[in-house]
Design a protein around this motif. Structure first.
Motif, short mmCIF file in Angstrom:
data_model
loop_
_atom_site.label_atom_id
_atom_site.label_comp_id
_atom_site.label_asym_id
_atom_site.label_seq_id
_atom_site.Cartn_x
_atom_site.Cartn_y
_atom_site.Cartn_z
N LEU A 44 0.91 -1.15 0.08
CA LEU A 44 -0.08 0.19 0.09
C LEU A 44 0.87 1.21 0.07
CD1 LEU A 44 -2.54 -1.07 2.74
CD2 LEU A 44 -3.22 -0.41 0.31
N THR A 45 1.97 1.10 0.93
CA THR A 45 2.88 2.33 0.92
C THR A 45 3.54 2.80 -0.48
OG1 THR A 45 3.14 1.90 3.09
CG2 THR A 45 4.89 3.42 2.06
N ASN A 46 3.77 1.23 -1.24
CA ASN A 46 4.50 1.48 -2.49
C ASN A 46 3.64 2.02 -3.71
OD1 ASN A 46 6.81 0.32 -1.27
ND2 ASN A 46 6.24 -1.69 -2.37
N LEU A 86 11.82 8.53 9.35
CA LEU A 86 11.20 7.37 8.37
C LEU A 86 11.81 6.81 7.49
CD1 LEU A 86 7.57 9.22 8.73
CD2 LEU A 86 8.09 7.12 9.83
N PHE A 87 12.60 7.47 6.63
CA PHE A 87 13.26 6.96 5.46
C PHE A 87 14.36 6.01 6.01
CE2 PHE A 87 11.96 11.42 3.02
CZ PHE A 87 10.96 10.57 2.61
N GLN A 91 14.31 1.63 5.20
CA GLN A 91 15.06 0.87 4.42
C GLN A 91 15.42 -0.49 5.00
OE1 GLN A 91 18.82 3.04 3.53
NE2 GLN A 91 17.75 4.77 4.29
N LEU A 92 14.76 -0.78 6.33
CA LEU A 92 14.73 -1.93 6.87
C LEU A 92 13.56 -2.76 6.73
CD1 LEU A 92 16.27 -0.77 10.16
CD2 LEU A 92 17.74 -1.54 8.19
N VAL A 93 12.56 -2.34 5.85
CA VAL A 93 11.24 -2.88 5.90
C VAL A 93 11.41 -3.73 4.45
CG1 VAL A 93 8.88 -2.78 5.75
CG2 VAL A 93 9.95 -1.33 7.03
N PRO A 94 11.26 -5.24 4.66
CA PRO A 94 11.21 -5.95 3.39
C PRO A 94 10.11 -5.63 2.57
CG PRO A 94 11.26 -7.28 5.42
CD PRO A 94 11.29 -6.05 5.84
N GLU A 97 9.57 -0.26 -1.01
CA GLU A 97 10.44 0.44 -1.95
C GLU A 97 10.80 1.77 -1.60
OE1 GLU A 97 8.07 0.19 -5.53
OE2 GLU A 97 8.03 -1.96 -5.60
N MET A 98 12.16 2.11 -1.37
CA MET A 98 12.56 3.24 -0.88
C MET A 98 13.39 3.76 -2.00
SD MET A 98 11.42 3.61 2.00
CE MET A 98 12.18 4.88 2.54
#
Length: 281
Positions: A44-46, A86-87, A91-94, A97-98
Motif C-alpha cells: 500500500l505504501t509503495n 522514517l526514510f 530501508q529496513l522493511v522488506p 520500495e525506498m
C-alpha cells in the motif's frame, strides 16, 4: 492499520503516503515476521508513493530548493527531521520500495542542519519562555533523534558540535523555564551522548528536577500543567507525551550497537564514527 488492510494493494493515493509509511514501519517492527499484514502495508505504501511520482510530492516539501538556498523555516525543518527518520526506518522493511532520493535524504538533511540557526535562550528578551526559542529547542532535541533512532543508538559530539553545544548551553535556561516535556527531552538527549549521573553534572540535575515533578503530581506525570495550562487545554496526545518524555528523561540508558542491518548501521554508513574516544563534556 485496520481500515487499510481491507483495501486493494494498489488503491492508495499520494496524500496517504505520509500516513502509510509509518504504519509500514510499525508493522515490520511490531508484528511477527510471517504476518501477512507486513507485506500488505508495504505494498500500500509503495502504491501511494507511485501515485506521488516524486519525493517532493510525497513529502509536500520543496526540499531541494531549501537545501540549495540553505534556508528553511522551523516548521519545514521539523517536518524534514521526522521524514528523515522514517526514510531510515523504511530501508529496513522488506518489500518496501525506498527510492534513491529517500535513501540519500537523511545524510543531505544532516549536512543541511549542521549550520542551521539554533539561537539560544539568551537571544530573546524573555529567554527560554520565548515561543520561538521553545520551537527551536524542540527542533534541536528532535535533530538528535536522527542518528539515535529515538533513544536507541549513539550520538557523538563530533556528529554535530553545533547541536551538542546548543543542548549544553541552554540546559539550565530550559530547566528554569520548567516545561516538563522539553526538560525531559534535553536530559534524554544528553543520556544518548553517554552522559550519566556519575560522569555529568547536568544529567543528575535534570533527573532530580523530573523526579520532583513526578512526586509533586502524586506520582503521576499526567498531572503536570504548564503555566496557564488547564485540563481543558490538554488532549490525549499531550498526556501521553508527558509520560513518554518523562520516562525517557529519567531511565537509565542501554545504547545499542549500530550493527549492519540496523537503523544505527544505516546511519553510520553516512555519518562516520569519531576518530578518537570522546568524553561528553
Amino acid at each position: 492499520m485496520q481500515p487499510y488492510l481491507k483495501r486493494s494493494t494498489k488503491s492508495a493515493v499520494c496524500y496517504e503516503y505520509e500516513l502509510l509509511l509509518p504504519l509500514a514501519v510499525y508493522a515490520h517492527t511490531r508484528l511477527q515476521e510471517d504476518d501477512a499484514r507486513i507485506d500488505k502495508m508495504a505494498q500500500l505504501t509503495n502504491a501511494a508513493y507511485k501515485d506521488c511520482g516524486t519525493l517532493t510530492d510525497a513529502m509536500g516539501i520543496e526540499y531541494k530548493e531549501k537545501f540549495r538556498i540553505g534556508k528553511a523555516n522551523l516548521d519545514d525543518a521539523f517536518d524534514m527531521v521526522i521524514w528523515s527518520r522514517l526514510f531510515i526506518e523504511g530501508q529496513l522493511v522488506p518489500d518496501l520500495e525506498m527510492p534513491g532520493e529517500s535513501r540519500d535524504f537523511p545524510a543531505k538533511l544532516w549536512a543541511f542542519l549542521d549550520d542551521y540557526p539554533l539561537p539560544g535562550a539568551n537571544t530573546y528578551k524573555d529567554g527560554a519562555r520565548n515561543e520561538e526559542f521553545i520551537e527551536v529547542a524542540y527542533l534541536a532535541t528532535h535533530i538528535a533523534y536522527i542518528p539515535t533512532g529515538n533513544h536507541r543508538y549513539p550520538i557523538y559530539v563530533s556528529d554535530s558540535t553545533h547541536l551538542f553545544d546548543f543542548h549544553r548551553e541552554n540546559f539550565y535556561a530550559v530547566m528554569e523555564m520548567g516545561e516538563l516535556d522539553l526538560v525531559a527531552e534535553f536530559v534524554d538527549s544528553l543520556r544518548q551522548y553517554s552522559s550519566t549521573s556519575e560522569n555529568d553534572r547536568q544529567v543528575p540535575d535534570g533527573t532530580r528536577y523530573l523526579i520532583g515533578v513526578f512526586h509533586s503530581g502524586d506520582d503521576q506525570w499526567t498531572t503536570y500543567r504548564e503555566d496557564g495550562e488547564t485540563d481543558a487545554d490538554v488532549d490525549n496526545y499531550d498526556l501521553i507525551h508527558k509520560i513518554w518524555t518523562g520516562v525517557l528523561g529519567v531511565r537509565e540508558r542501554e545504547i545499542w550497537a549500530p550493527a549492519p542491518g540496523t537503523y544505527g548501521g544505516v546511519v553510520r554508513d553516512w555519518l562516520p564514527y569519531p576518530r578518537f574516544p570522546q568524553r561528553p563534556d
